[in-house]
Design a protein around this motif. Structure first.
Motif, short mmCIF file in Angstrom:
data_model
loop_
_atom_site.label_atom_id
_atom_site.label_comp_id
_atom_site.label_asym_id
_atom_site.label_seq_id
_atom_site.Cartn_x
_atom_site.Cartn_y
_atom_site.Cartn_z
N PHE A 183 0.82 -1.14 -0.11
CA PHE A 183 0.09 -0.26 -0.15
C PHE A 183 0.92 1.26 -0.30
N VAL A 184 1.91 1.14 0.86
CA VAL A 184 2.69 2.51 0.92
C VAL A 184 3.56 2.53 -0.38
N ASN A 185 3.90 1.57 -1.43
CA ASN A 185 4.32 1.55 -2.52
C ASN A 185 3.46 2.23 -3.61
N VAL A 186 2.28 1.75 -3.38
CA VAL A 186 1.23 1.96 -4.34
C VAL A 186 0.95 3.57 -4.20
N ILE A 187 0.81 3.96 -2.80
CA ILE A 187 0.47 5.47 -2.70
C ILE A 187 1.57 6.17 -3.26
N GLN A 188 2.80 5.88 -2.80
CA GLN A 188 3.91 6.71 -3.36
C GLN A 188 4.03 6.83 -4.78
N GLY A 189 3.63 5.88 -5.39
CA GLY A 189 3.56 5.59 -6.89
C GLY A 189 2.71 6.39 -7.64
N GLY A 190 1.77 7.13 -6.90
CA GLY A 190 0.94 8.36 -7.59
C GLY A 190 -0.47 7.93 -7.61
N VAL A 191 -1.12 6.84 -6.81
CA VAL A 191 -2.30 6.51 -6.75
C VAL A 191 -3.36 7.42 -6.32
N GLY A 192 -2.95 8.56 -5.65
CA GLY A 192 -3.63 9.63 -5.49
C GLY A 192 -4.31 10.31 -6.44
N HIS A 193 -3.27 10.51 -7.57
CA HIS A 193 -3.67 11.10 -8.77
C HIS A 193 -4.68 10.69 -9.62
N TYR A 194 -4.54 9.16 -9.67
CA TYR A 194 -5.43 8.36 -10.40
C TYR A 194 -6.83 8.50 -9.82
N PHE A 195 -6.63 8.47 -8.45
CA PHE A 195 -8.17 8.48 -7.61
C PHE A 195 -8.96 9.91 -7.93
N LEU A 196 -7.96 10.93 -8.05
CA LEU A 196 -8.58 12.26 -8.02
C LEU A 196 -9.26 12.45 -9.26
N ASN A 197 -8.72 11.80 -10.48
CA ASN A 197 -9.09 11.76 -11.81
C ASN A 197 -10.53 10.90 -11.75
N SER A 198 -10.43 9.79 -11.15
CA SER A 198 -11.69 8.79 -11.06
C SER A 198 -12.89 9.62 -10.42
N LEU A 199 -12.43 10.51 -9.42
CA LEU A 199 -13.36 11.45 -8.56
C LEU A 199 -14.03 12.54 -9.72
N ILE A 200 -13.06 13.11 -10.33
CA ILE A 200 -13.64 14.00 -11.21
C ILE A 200 -14.53 13.62 -12.34
N ILE A 201 -14.10 12.51 -12.72
CA ILE A 201 -14.82 11.89 -14.04
C ILE A 201 -15.94 11.27 -13.62
N ALA A 202 -15.99 10.42 -12.61
CA ALA A 202 -17.09 9.80 -12.13
C ALA A 202 -18.33 10.76 -11.39
N GLY A 203 -17.67 11.82 -10.57
CA GLY A 203 -18.66 12.79 -9.88
C GLY A 203 -19.24 13.47 -11.22
N SER A 204 -18.57 14.21 -12.06
CA SER A 204 -19.07 14.72 -13.05
C SER A 204 -20.07 14.18 -14.03
N ALA A 205 -19.68 12.96 -14.15
CA ALA A 205 -20.76 12.20 -15.10
C ALA A 205 -21.98 11.69 -14.38
N THR A 206 -21.88 11.60 -13.31
CA THR A 206 -23.21 11.42 -12.34
C THR A 206 -24.03 12.73 -12.26
N ILE A 207 -23.35 13.81 -12.02
CA ILE A 207 -24.21 14.98 -12.02
C ILE A 207 -24.97 15.31 -13.33
N LEU A 208 -23.95 14.93 -14.22
CA LEU A 208 -24.66 15.18 -15.70
C LEU A 208 -25.89 14.12 -16.14
N VAL A 209 -25.67 13.02 -15.65
CA VAL A 209 -26.95 11.92 -15.85
C VAL A 209 -28.00 12.63 -15.07
N ILE A 210 -27.91 12.88 -13.98
CA ILE A 210 -29.08 13.35 -12.87
C ILE A 210 -29.64 14.28 -13.50
N ILE A 211 -28.94 15.42 -14.00
CA ILE A 211 -29.51 16.73 -14.57
C ILE A 211 -30.24 16.23 -16.07
#
Length: 272
Positions: free
Chosen positions: A55-83
């Protein structure tokens, strides 16, 4: 006789749940195993020595950046679907629209189409609109998965809502738009949450749209990061399973936090 039947059904239900959850359990415990324990035979069904280095290696390897991208894409897509889906479903449920059967058939067919069928047309459209290598391309593409499902589900729910609720709101001085926002939407909130959650799951699990429309790996979501980690880590299964475990945490959290509303939204068909 009924007790025996209930017992058998309970046993069958438990077996089915175990079969479905076992891969998730195996993924999580593998993330906490050492590399030598993962490859030993026979395999262990519980880690002998917990380790978190992967877990430490993965977090240091940049999983946080991937996680943020997923939140942006999934969150925005969800809002758009509801609207898009909530007013569309309401209109299809309340108004006498010419060709409504054809419209519903189109929604149903688009939901049945695999992603590979619409991938090339979407790529051409996004290329002309200069949306490639941006967040907008995967957001719009994954929203196309959630809108048909949400419209079909919400339309069925809106049909079950008595028109007297809106008529009473109109008598009290509400316009149709205000009655929709202040009466229909609150009553339909469980079903809307179901559509939002499922749309989020669709977008969160997307891989093909993200890696096709974005060549820039800085815009890739978690699923693409896991895909990239397969070649990056090779046989380091603990790191790969740590990456996968982190990727499913939001899905588990959403399901656990909203399980009551999700069940209510799926089974509700009338106003209580």
């Amino acid at each position: 006789m009924s007790r025996r039947k209930d017992f058998i059904l309970n046993v069958v239900g438990i077996v089915i749940v175990v079969l479905f959850l076992f891969p998730v359990y195996w993924m999580i415990i593998t993330a906490f195993k050492s590399q030598s324990e993962i490859s030993q035979s026979p395999p262990t069904f519980f880690p002998e020595n917990f380790q978190v280095e992967s877990f430490v290696n993965v977090i240091q390897g940049g999983v946080g950046h991937y996680f943020l991208n997923s939140l942006i894409i999934a969150g925005s897509a969800t809002i758009l679907v509801i609207i898009l889906s909530v007013p569309s479903a309401y209109a299809l449920a309340r108004f006498n629209i010419r060709g409504i059967k054809t419209i519903l058939l189109i929604y149903l067919v688009t939901q049945m189409l695999p992603a590979t069928v619409v991938l090339t047309p979407l790529f051409i459209v996004f290329n002309h609109l200069h949306l490639l290598n941006t967040y907008f391309a995967p957001i719009l593409a994954t929203a196309t998965l959630g809108v048909p499902f949400s419209v079909l589900l919400l339309r069925t729910f809106f049909i079950g809502i008595p028109k007297e609720l809106e008529e009473a709101a109109t008598i009290d001085g509400c316009s149709r738009l205000r009655a929709f926002l202040q009466v229909i939407v609150p009553v339909s909130l469980p079903s809307i949450l179901v559509c939002g959650a499922i749309s989020f799951f669709f977008a969160w699990g997307d891989l093909i749209y993200s890696i096709t429309f974005n060549r820039d790996q800085d815009l890739w979501p978690l699923t693409a990061g896991v895909f990239n980690a397969i070649g990056r880590y090779g046989i380091e299964w603990s790191s790969l399973m740590s990456f996968a475990t982190i990727s499913v945490i939001p899905v588990i959290v959403i399901f656990v936090a909203l399980q009551k509303q999700l069940i209510e939204g799926l089974v509700s068909g009338s106003v209580k």
